[in-house]
Design an enzyme around this catalytic site. Structure first.
Site, PDB file in Angstrom:
ATOM      1  N   TYR A  90       0.830  -1.202   0.000  1.00 16.78           N
ATOM      2  CA  TYR A  90       0.000   0.000   0.000  1.00 16.78           C
ATOM      3  C   TYR A  90       0.868   1.256   0.000  1.00 16.78           C
ATOM      4  O   TYR A  90       1.837   1.369   0.752  1.00 16.78           O
ATOM      5  CB  TYR A  90      -0.913   0.027   1.232  1.00 16.78           C
ATOM      6  CG  TYR A  90      -1.523   1.391   1.453  1.00 16.78           C
ATOM      7  CD1 TYR A  90      -2.608   1.808   0.688  1.00 16.78           C
ATOM      8  CD2 TYR A  90      -0.963   2.283   2.361  1.00 16.78           C
ATOM      9  CE1 TYR A  90      -3.136   3.072   0.843  1.00 16.78           C
ATOM     10  CE2 TYR A  90      -1.491   3.555   2.530  1.00 16.78           C
ATOM     11  CZ  TYR A  90      -2.574   3.945   1.774  1.00 16.78           C
ATOM     12  OH  TYR A  90      -3.083   5.208   1.920  1.00 16.78           O
ATOM     13  N   HIS A 112      -2.208   2.029   7.757  1.00 16.39           N
ATOM     14  CA  HIS A 112      -3.404   1.611   7.019  1.00 16.39           C
ATOM     15  C   HIS A 112      -4.207   0.521   7.718  1.00 16.39           C
ATOM     16  O   HIS A 112      -4.638  -0.454   7.089  1.00 16.39           O
ATOM     17  CB  HIS A 112      -3.042   1.189   5.589  1.00 16.39           C
ATOM     18  CG  HIS A 112      -4.043   1.658   4.579  1.00 16.39           C
ATOM     19  ND1 HIS A 112      -4.724   0.799   3.750  1.00 16.39           N
ATOM     20  CD2 HIS A 112      -4.494   2.898   4.271  1.00 16.39           C
ATOM     21  CE1 HIS A 112      -5.542   1.483   2.968  1.00 16.39           C
ATOM     22  NE2 HIS A 112      -5.410   2.764   3.271  1.00 16.39           N
TER      23      HIS A 112
END
Length: 411
Positions: A167, A221
């Site tokens: 990510y 995240h």
């Protein structure tokens, strides 16, 4: 006896535009009898058509004939009138209407929206951008490039040994775009242990490279357990992060108490929150330093101001979500709030592809690490509908993540 309502204008048309100039956006257009047009953003990354349908089928018919000046009453009407309320689809739809009505009010009065919110409390808004690299040298080069562009705050994300995708890390020369076009989401493999071993070394290298002045941010995240988050926070205290973002899943707010007791690293959370009630415990117990609620997904300007007001009492600051997965209309709205809100700290900004600027013509501008919404009446964004129509919707999904053993985890 109640006074009869005094209506100066009337909503006569509500239109939903779905366009994909490089990525999908949903725009809401409200037109009044006097010919004023207000624009709102209704983009919900990976679920755009759900919001578009909610607006067309359940919201637009209710707006015809209403007074556009009654912004708060319309907000309450759409929120309290939807018994199955809250949630990202409902709140993004309400947010789009709210933005469009503030845009109309600004145009009707000849004022930029921030003036209607009480006027500016600052001259410009600090912004942060993203930098990434698969290896530390690549990341340092990316950070240097952002500094050359004038940015004073940078979110740093890096590749992790043994993982093919991570990510926040670009896969090529183009900027990072998590949503993949296609009929189903991409599957990414995640290994928390590798991340926890690697991330502190990476961020320490960035800090050593840039020195103490650059504001450095990092996003976990939502992937860590409370113990892992506390461990990471302790490991990063010497790095002097501006914030560590989304360390644990947002649903489990109580764990922030545990994390707060074990690290002094500033914590930010809230991009997936949709209402002030989701922020309430974290703010009133001062379990976070920054709330990251997005103006689009949290019911618009009207509701973001409620979140800001609660946060100000408890010395929590705003750092709203605002990457390229919301349109320039949303960024404009966030900037108007930011210019008029004392505890607004920083605005996320990744920029847009050139064609997006052509579809969404805007008054906001970037210079020297800061953004300003401009002084045009309303939000200062107009949509080129003919150009938008040339970019039809394309299905795209955010990825999913699986551990090395194949089990699902948070992306």
């Amino acid at each position: 006896m109640s006074r009869p309502a005094h209506k100066t204008d009337t909503i006569v048309a509500v239109d939903v535009l779905v366009t994909s100039p490089g990525r999908n956006f949903v725009a809401l257009k409200i037109t009044t009898e006097q010919g004023l047009v207000g624009w709102g953003d209704a983009t919900l990354n990976g679920r755009e058509l759900a919001v578009a349908s909610y607006l067309r089928d359940h919201v637009a018919p209710l707006l015809i004939g209403r007074d556009p000046a009654r912004i708060e009453d319309t907000w309450q009407y759409l929120y309290r009138g939807a018994y199955w309320r809250r949630g990202p689809v409902t709140m993004t739809s309400i947010g789009a209407v709210d933005l469009a009505l503030w845009d109309i009010k600004g145009k009707a009065t000849g004022q930029p929206v921030y003036q209607l919110l009480g006027g500016a409390v600052r001259d410009r808004i600090l912004t942060y951008t993203h930098a990434s690299g698969w290896e530390i040298p690549q990341l340092l080069d990316a950070v240097d490039e952002r500094r050359e562009q004038g940015f004073l705050a940078v979110r740093a994300q890096s590749g992790i040994p043994g993982l093919a995708t991570v990510y926040g890390v670009s896969s090529g020369e183009a900027g990072y775009e998590p949503a993949d076009r296609g009929a189903a989401p991409a599957v990414e493999v995640w290994d928390t242990d590798s991340y926890l071993r690697h991330a502190p070394r990476v961020l320490a290298a960035v800090r050593e490279h840039v020195g103490p002045e650059l504001k450095l941010l990092h996003d976990a995240h939502h992937r860590l357990t409370p113990g892992q988050a506390a461990r990471l926070g302790r490991a990063l205290e010497e790095v002097d992060l501006y914030w560590l973002e989304d360390v644990t899943p947002a649903e489990n707010q109580e764990v922030l108490r545990h994390i707060r007791h074990h690290t002094t690293v500033p914590l930010a959370i809230g991009e997936v929150f949709n209402t002030v009630w989701e922020c309430q415990t974290l703010i009133t117990e001062q379990l976070i330093d920054f709330v990251r609620t997005c103006v689009t997904h949290a019911g618009g300007i009207s509701h973001l101001r409620r979140i800001a007001a609660l946060a100000e009492v408890w010395q929590v600051r705003l750092g709203p979500h605002g990457p390229s997965d919301v349109s320039p209309v949303a960024l404009a709205a966030s900037l108007h709030v930011g210019l008029a809100t004392p505890n607004f700290a920083i605005q996320e900004y990744m920029g847009y592809e050139p064609v997006v600027h052509e579809v969404f013509r805007h008054a906001w501008s970037y210079a020297d690490g800061h953004l300003h919404p401009g002084d045009q009446p309303g939000l200062g964004v107009e949509v080129d509908e003919a150009l938008a129509a040339r970019f039809p919707y394309e299905p795209a999904y955010l990825p999913i993540a699986r551990r090395r053993d194949g089990s699902m985890t948070d992306w």
